[in-house]
Design an enzyme around this catalytic site. Structure first.
Site, PDB file in Angstrom:
ATOM      1  N   HIS A 292       0.793  -1.220   0.000  1.00  6.61           N
ATOM      2  CA  HIS A 292       0.000   0.000   0.000  1.00  6.61           C
ATOM      3  C   HIS A 292       0.831   1.277   0.000  1.00  6.61           C
ATOM      4  O   HIS A 292       0.303   2.353  -0.239  1.00  6.61           O
ATOM      5  CB  HIS A 292      -0.922   0.026   1.218  1.00  6.61           C
ATOM      6  CG  HIS A 292      -0.199   0.262   2.516  1.00  6.61           C
ATOM      7  ND1 HIS A 292       0.512  -0.734   3.149  1.00  6.61           N
ATOM      8  CD2 HIS A 292      -0.044   1.374   3.279  1.00  6.61           C
ATOM      9  CE1 HIS A 292       1.049  -0.242   4.254  1.00  6.61           C
ATOM     10  NE2 HIS A 292       0.746   1.031   4.357  1.00  6.61           N
ATOM     11  N   ARG A 293       2.131   1.182   0.273  1.00  3.67           N
ATOM     12  CA  ARG A 293       2.929   2.400   0.395  1.00  3.67           C
ATOM     13  C   ARG A 293       3.088   3.074  -0.970  1.00  3.67           C
ATOM     14  O   ARG A 293       3.338   2.407  -1.977  1.00  3.67           O
ATOM     15  CB  ARG A 293       4.301   2.088   0.998  1.00  3.67           C
ATOM     16  CG  ARG A 293       4.184   1.574   2.417  1.00  3.67           C
ATOM     17  CD  ARG A 293       5.466   1.639   3.208  1.00  3.67           C
ATOM     18  NE  ARG A 293       5.205   1.184   4.572  1.00  3.67           N
ATOM     19  CZ  ARG A 293       4.737   1.961   5.544  1.00  3.67           C
ATOM     20  NH1 ARG A 293       4.504   3.237   5.302  1.00  3.67           N
ATOM     21  NH2 ARG A 293       4.499   1.470   6.742  1.00  3.67           N
TER      22      ARG A 293
END
Length: 364
Positions: A209-210
């Protein structure tokens, strides 16, 4: 003692649940301690917040600030404006914040400006990477905190190096592990277990998700291709936010051509951790998941160049693979060769951190 507890995003809920239960237990035993639970609304999707209240037996919030959406600055401002009104209308002796999300920093600032003491649970962890919004949240929060509850000696040393006095630091352990231990017997087998014919130790769980990994299409595509190529055809279970799914589709990857990659909606705590517990390994860029895999003894590959939880690498089952797609294949080959480290459980990660926190609060 009147305590206002702050929760706003998915990682917070696993941390406040055991603290609430420990406060209620102390109160039932005659201790002078009460709490008011404030949900900032930073995560406003049902799967990202409301489900956790039900699964982890967290009472309904006393206040919901509705601070979700917008840019980080807009979200921070909305939470601060709403929490200022909340705290002025419902004064507390102490505001307790957890973790490192926007709500943590925003509510700590408001509390201090209203001359209210602040306690930070999971204080002192550092990645030393200022490109991470969470690192800024940690640094700002710890710079104005009064009482620091730490998960490790390493985190305590980080605080001491910034001039924090020993008597403000309390090494209590990890409240995330309190929640894990309490609920491990309640994990729920998701329906996809049967649908995909999964079996223990024969599939991977992925979470990415980063922004540095998913927002650049070319890099995200290269990471996915490296994971797929190194997985030896074993199922890859990837719970994704709709935004991430759109990025995958826009990257040009044809999901129909990858039969072992299975995208799912975000999962609740009990289903997701059932999958983690029985996986061959986890591939992630999250911090919290590395703590859970360490305690459950599941190999974990972190696609980051740094970590704020080095004990998961030094003691646990986690390894920093990095963000270079070329490093993914060798890490997976190491796993398939049976050469992954067994790992151990860090000190005080024993399911009793929340009890220690409440014991210390009662002494203040």
């Amino acid at each position: 003692m009147k305590i206002t507890l702050i929760a706003g995003a998915r990682p917070n809920f696993m941390k406040i649940a055991p603290i609430i239960h420990a406060i209620k237990k102390a109160e039932d035993n005659g201790a002078n301690i009460t709490y008011r639970l404030v949900h900032t609304g930073q995560h406003y999707d049902e799967k990202m917040s409301d489900t956790f209240f039900h699964e982890l037996a967290i009472p309904a919030p006393d206040a919901h600030l509705g601070g979700g959406g917008g840019t980080q600055a807009e979200q921070t401002a909305a939470i601060m404006v709403a929490f200022e009104k909340e705290l002025m209308n419902n004064p507390a002796d102490l505001v307790l914040v957890v973790g490192d999300v926007t709500s943590t920093m925003a509510c700590a600032i408001v509390a201090k400006k209203l001359n209210t003491k602040v306690a930070h649970v999971e204080a002192g962890i550092r990645s030393f990477d200022l490109t991470m919004p969470e690192e800024i949240n940690r640094m700002v929060t710890d710079s104005i905190t009064d009482y620091f509850f730490t998960t490790s000696v390493w985190a305590g040393n980080n605080l001491k190096h910034t001039g924090i006095a020993d008597d403000q630091i309390f090494f209590v352990g990890n409240v995330m592990i309190d929640t894990l231990r309490k609920n491990e017997a309640r994990f729920v087998k998701p329906s996809l277990w049967e649908t995909l014919n999964l079996s223990q130790g024969n599939y991977f769980v992925m979470t990415l998700h980063r922004p540095g990994n998913v927002d650049e299409q070319a890099k995200f595509k290269a990471l996915l291709e490296a994971i797929i190529a190194g997985s030896n055809g074993k199922p890859l279970i990837f719970p994704v936010h709709p935004r991430t799914k759109n990025i995958i589709e826009e990257s040009g990857i044809n999901l129909d051509d990858i039969p072992n990659l299975h995208l799912t909606s975000p999962m609740g705590y009990l289903e997701f951790n059932y999958l983690v517990k029985h996986a061959m390994a986890v591939i992630t860029d999250s911090g919290g998941i590395t703590e859970e895999t360490t305690v459950m003894g599941v190999p974990c590959m972190t696609l980051r160049d740094n970590t704020e939880r080095p004990e998961t690498c030094d003691v646990g089952t986690n390894e920093l693979v990095g963000t270079d797609p070329a490093k993914v294949g060798p890490a997976l080959a190491k796993l398939f060769a049976g050469n992954w480290k067994p790992g151990a459980i860090p000190e005080k990660w024993d399911g009793k951190a929340a009890e220690r926190i409440v014991d210390e609060l009662l002494k203040l």
